[in-house]
Motif scaffolding. Structure first.
Motif, PDB file in Angstrom:
ATOM      1  N   ALA A 193       0.812  -1.226   0.000  1.00  0.00           N
ATOM      2  CA  ALA A 193       0.000   0.000   0.000  1.00  0.00           C
ATOM      3  C   ALA A 193       0.843   1.273   0.000  1.00  0.00           C
ATOM      4  O   ALA A 193       0.384   2.320  -0.445  1.00  0.00           O
ATOM      5  CB  ALA A 193      -0.943  -0.002   1.198  1.00  0.00           C
ATOM      6  N   ILE A 194       2.073   1.209   0.502  1.00  0.00           N
ATOM      7  CA  ILE A 194       2.879   2.432   0.559  1.00  0.00           C
ATOM      8  C   ILE A 194       3.744   2.620  -0.689  1.00  0.00           C
ATOM      9  O   ILE A 194       4.863   3.142  -0.630  1.00  0.00           O
ATOM     10  CB  ILE A 194       3.718   2.551   1.859  1.00  0.00           C
ATOM     11  N   ASN A 195       3.190   2.238  -1.797  1.00  0.00           N
ATOM     12  CA  ASN A 195       3.756   2.545  -3.120  1.00  0.00           C
ATOM     13  C   ASN A 195       4.073   4.045  -3.190  1.00  0.00           C
ATOM     14  O   ASN A 195       3.335   4.850  -2.616  1.00  0.00           O
ATOM     15  CB  ASN A 195       2.665   2.160  -4.145  1.00  0.00           C
ATOM     16  N   PRO A 196       5.156   4.439  -3.854  1.00  0.00           N
ATOM     17  CA  PRO A 196       5.507   5.871  -3.915  1.00  0.00           C
ATOM     18  C   PRO A 196       4.403   6.751  -4.511  1.00  0.00           C
ATOM     19  O   PRO A 196       4.396   7.955  -4.277  1.00  0.00           O
ATOM     20  CB  PRO A 196       6.747   5.893  -4.817  1.00  0.00           C
ATOM     21  N   GLU A 197       3.472   6.153  -5.260  1.00  0.00           N
ATOM     22  CA  GLU A 197       2.400   6.968  -5.852  1.00  0.00           C
ATOM     23  C   GLU A 197       1.182   7.117  -4.934  1.00  0.00           C
ATOM     24  O   GLU A 197       0.228   7.810  -5.278  1.00  0.00           O
ATOM     25  CB  GLU A 197       1.961   6.360  -7.192  1.00  0.00           C
ATOM     26  N   THR A 198       1.225   6.458  -3.784  1.00  0.00           N
ATOM     27  CA  THR A 198       0.092   6.520  -2.859  1.00  0.00           C
ATOM     28  C   THR A 198      -0.006   7.887  -2.190  1.00  0.00           C
ATOM     29  O   THR A 198       0.988   8.408  -1.694  1.00  0.00           O
ATOM     30  CB  THR A 198       0.254   5.431  -1.770  1.00  0.00           C
ATOM     31  N   LYS A 199      -1.214   8.438  -2.190  1.00  0.00           N
ATOM     32  CA  LYS A 199      -1.450   9.734  -1.531  1.00  0.00           C
ATOM     33  C   LYS A 199      -2.224   9.577  -0.222  1.00  0.00           C
ATOM     34  O   LYS A 199      -2.060  10.368   0.704  1.00  0.00           O
ATOM     35  CB  LYS A 199      -2.236  10.671  -2.451  1.00  0.00           C
ATOM     36  N   PHE A 200      -3.114   8.579  -0.184  1.00  0.00           N
ATOM     37  CA  PHE A 200      -3.899   8.331   1.027  1.00  0.00           C
ATOM     38  C   PHE A 200      -4.004   6.827   1.260  1.00  0.00           C
ATOM     39  O   PHE A 200      -4.056   6.038   0.315  1.00  0.00           O
ATOM     40  CB  PHE A 200      -5.320   8.919   0.899  1.00  0.00           C
ATOM     41  N   ILE A 201      -4.043   6.478   2.562  1.00  0.00           N
ATOM     42  CA  ILE A 201      -4.242   5.078   2.926  1.00  0.00           C
ATOM     43  C   ILE A 201      -5.523   4.968   3.745  1.00  0.00           C
ATOM     44  O   ILE A 201      -5.740   5.738   4.685  1.00  0.00           O
ATOM     45  CB  ILE A 201      -3.031   4.543   3.719  1.00  0.00           C
ATOM     46  N   ILE A 202      -6.363   4.021   3.349  1.00  0.00           N
ATOM     47  CA  ILE A 202      -7.569   3.717   4.104  1.00  0.00           C
ATOM     48  C   ILE A 202      -7.276   2.415   4.841  1.00  0.00           C
ATOM     49  O   ILE A 202      -7.116   1.361   4.212  1.00  0.00           O
ATOM     50  CB  ILE A 202      -8.796   3.537   3.164  1.00  0.00           C
ATOM     51  N   ALA A 203      -7.144   2.512   6.150  1.00  0.00           N
ATOM     52  CA  ALA A 203      -6.720   1.362   6.949  1.00  0.00           C
ATOM     53  C   ALA A 203      -7.940   0.815   7.684  1.00  0.00           C
ATOM     54  O   ALA A 203      -8.376   1.368   8.689  1.00  0.00           O
ATOM     55  CB  ALA A 203      -5.635   1.799   7.937  1.00  0.00           C
ATOM     56  N   ASP A 204      -8.504  -0.276   7.149  1.00  0.00           N
ATOM     57  CA  ASP A 204      -9.768  -0.807   7.672  1.00  0.00           C
ATOM     58  C   ASP A 204      -9.498  -1.929   8.673  1.00  0.00           C
ATOM     59  O   ASP A 204      -9.316  -3.074   8.283  1.00  0.00           O
ATOM     60  CB  ASP A 204     -10.620  -1.306   6.491  1.00  0.00           C
ATOM     61  N   GLU A 205      -9.479  -1.584   9.946  1.00  0.00           N
ATOM     62  CA  GLU A 205      -9.238  -2.576  11.018  1.00  0.00           C
ATOM     63  C   GLU A 205      -7.969  -3.382  10.754  1.00  0.00           C
ATOM     64  O   GLU A 205      -7.949  -4.599  10.940  1.00  0.00           O
ATOM     65  CB  GLU A 205     -10.428  -3.557  11.131  1.00  0.00           C
ATOM     66  N   ILE A 206      -6.909  -2.713  10.353  1.00  0.00           N
ATOM     67  CA  ILE A 206      -5.736  -3.440   9.861  1.00  0.00           C
ATOM     68  C   ILE A 206      -4.949  -4.152  10.945  1.00  0.00           C
ATOM     69  O   ILE A 206      -4.144  -5.019  10.639  1.00  0.00           O
ATOM     70  CB  ILE A 206      -4.761  -2.521   9.086  1.00  0.00           C
ATOM     71  N   SER A 207      -5.154  -3.771  12.197  1.00  0.00           N
ATOM     72  CA  SER A 207      -4.334  -4.400  13.234  1.00  0.00           C
ATOM     73  C   SER A 207      -5.160  -5.225  14.201  1.00  0.00           C
ATOM     74  O   SER A 207      -4.672  -5.677  15.232  1.00  0.00           O
ATOM     75  CB  SER A 207      -3.534  -3.331  13.985  1.00  0.00           C
ATOM     76  N   THR A 208      -6.418  -5.465  13.843  1.00  0.00           N
ATOM     77  CA  THR A 208      -7.328  -6.179  14.742  1.00  0.00           C
ATOM     78  C   THR A 208      -6.823  -7.591  15.078  1.00  0.00           C
ATOM     79  O   THR A 208      -7.020  -8.080  16.174  1.00  0.00           O
ATOM     80  CB  THR A 208      -8.735  -6.242  14.108  1.00  0.00           C
ATOM     81  N   MET A 209      -6.149  -8.232  14.109  1.00  0.00           N
ATOM     82  CA  MET A 209      -5.714  -9.610  14.360  1.00  0.00           C
ATOM     83  C   MET A 209      -4.329  -9.696  15.008  1.00  0.00           C
ATOM     84  O   MET A 209      -3.836 -10.794  15.243  1.00  0.00           O
ATOM     85  CB  MET A 209      -5.750 -10.427  13.050  1.00  0.00           C
ATOM     86  N   LEU A 210      -3.733  -8.562  15.326  1.00  0.00           N
ATOM     87  CA  LEU A 210      -2.373  -8.589  15.875  1.00  0.00           C
ATOM     88  C   LEU A 210      -2.391  -8.487  17.401  1.00  0.00           C
ATOM     89  O   LEU A 210      -3.310  -7.918  17.982  1.00  0.00           O
ATOM     90  CB  LEU A 210      -1.569  -7.414  15.316  1.00  0.00           C
ATOM     91  N   ASP A 211      -1.358  -9.016  18.038  1.00  0.00           N
ATOM     92  CA  ASP A 211      -1.260  -8.843  19.488  1.00  0.00           C
ATOM     93  C   ASP A 211      -0.912  -7.385  19.779  1.00  0.00           C
ATOM     94  O   ASP A 211      -0.479  -6.650  18.891  1.00  0.00           O
ATOM     95  CB  ASP A 211      -0.212  -9.789  20.085  1.00  0.00           C
ATOM     96  N   ALA A 212      -1.127  -6.976  21.031  1.00  0.00           N
ATOM     97  CA  ALA A 212      -1.044  -5.547  21.384  1.00  0.00           C
ATOM     98  C   ALA A 212       0.317  -4.935  21.043  1.00  0.00           C
ATOM     99  O   ALA A 212       0.388  -3.819  20.536  1.00  0.00           O
ATOM    100  CB  ALA A 212      -1.349  -5.365  22.863  1.00  0.00           C
ATOM    101  N   VAL A 213       1.401  -5.693  21.290  1.00  0.00           N
ATOM    102  CA  VAL A 213       2.742  -5.143  21.056  1.00  0.00           C
ATOM    103  C   VAL A 213       2.980  -4.930  19.557  1.00  0.00           C
ATOM    104  O   VAL A 213       3.419  -3.859  19.116  1.00  0.00           O
ATOM    105  CB  VAL A 213       3.833  -6.083  21.634  1.00  0.00           C
ATOM    106  N   THR A 214       2.659  -5.948  18.767  1.00  0.00           N
ATOM    107  CA  THR A 214       2.842  -5.839  17.310  1.00  0.00           C
ATOM    108  C   THR A 214       1.967  -4.727  16.744  1.00  0.00           C
ATOM    109  O   THR A 214       2.374  -3.994  15.836  1.00  0.00           O
ATOM    110  CB  THR A 214       2.468  -7.179  16.625  1.00  0.00           C
TER     111      THR A 214
END
Ligand SMILES: Nc1ncnc2c1ncn2[C@@H]1O[C@H](COP(=O)(O)OP(=O)(O)O)[C@@H](O)[C@H]1O
Ligand SMILES: [Mg+2]
Length: 203
Positions: free
Chosen positions: A137-158
């Protein structure tokens, strides 16, 4: 740069309208949180902003201009479930390079290990796959990121680690982020401002 949604209305079918006259605006230098109950229509809005759903009424603009749907789409969506967006028949190297070839230091920043590149998607954990989604998603042409619950499956530290890196990268490269979550505490930590879905949706 400004990403603006103006008076978006949408329904999947006649039974229920999901979005009504929904408007929001994000600037490139902002991390904006969007809170809302499950089933309210957050992911639907994300898909509209990122060009996955096109049959809505209203407008999505970048600095006042509608976004052309040919070429690289400057509004990139990162999903909650990365495995659903990856071709199971492709190895991770091909999946990553489909978007671009990130430099080694960026792969290191997001903790992406070289040995993962020769694996299939089902040979990595959700958290490992999500690092690929972020790098794509962080392609050099990216201007905006829509992050839809992207860390829900990760443990708190990660979760904190990944957000810290993503935000540092976004701030350094003038990428705006809409962070969608039901986790108010997380949004309080990472966002410049928090919007409440039900308050903006005029149903
Ligand atoms: N492709 C679809 N067809 C029909 N209904 C859908 C579709 N996708 C989502 N919905 C419904 O639209 C509503 C909003 O879903 P969604 O945008 O995923 O909400 P949220 O992300 O806030 O949990 C839900 O009731 C969901 O069942
Ligand atoms: Mg959702």
């Amino acid at each position: 740069m400004e990403l603006k949604a103006s008076n978006i209305s949408f329904s999947y079918n006649k039974k229920r309208q999901i979005l009504k006259d929904f408007s929001l605006s994000i600037n490139s230098n902002q991390i904006i949180g969007l809170m809302g109950d499950s089933g309210s229509g957050k992911s639907t809005l994300c898909k509209i902003l990122a060009g996955y759903i096109t049959h809505y009424s209203g407008k999505v603009t970048l600095d006042g201009n509608e976004i052309p749907d040919k070429g690289f789409y400057p509004v990139q969506l990162i999903f909650q479930h990365p495995e659903k967006t990856m071709n199971p028949k492709w190895k991770m190297k091909k999946i990553l390079n489909e978007s671009w070839t990130p430099p080694k230091e960026l792969k290191d920043t997001f903790g992406l290990k070289d040995q993962w590149l020769t694996r299939w998607p089902n040979e990595l954990s959700g958290g490992e796959l999500q690092r690929f989604s972020i790098l794509r998603a962080i392609n050099p042409e990216t201007k905006f990121i829509i992050a839809d619950e992207i860390s829900t499956m990760l443990d708190a530290v990660t979760q904190v680690q990944i957000w810290e890196k993503l935000i540092n990268h976004a701030k350094a490269n003038n990428i705006g982020i809409l962070a969608v979550s039901h986790d108010h505490e997380l949004l309080e930590v990472i966002c410049d401002d928090i919007l409440f879905f039900d308050e903006i949706n005029n149903l």
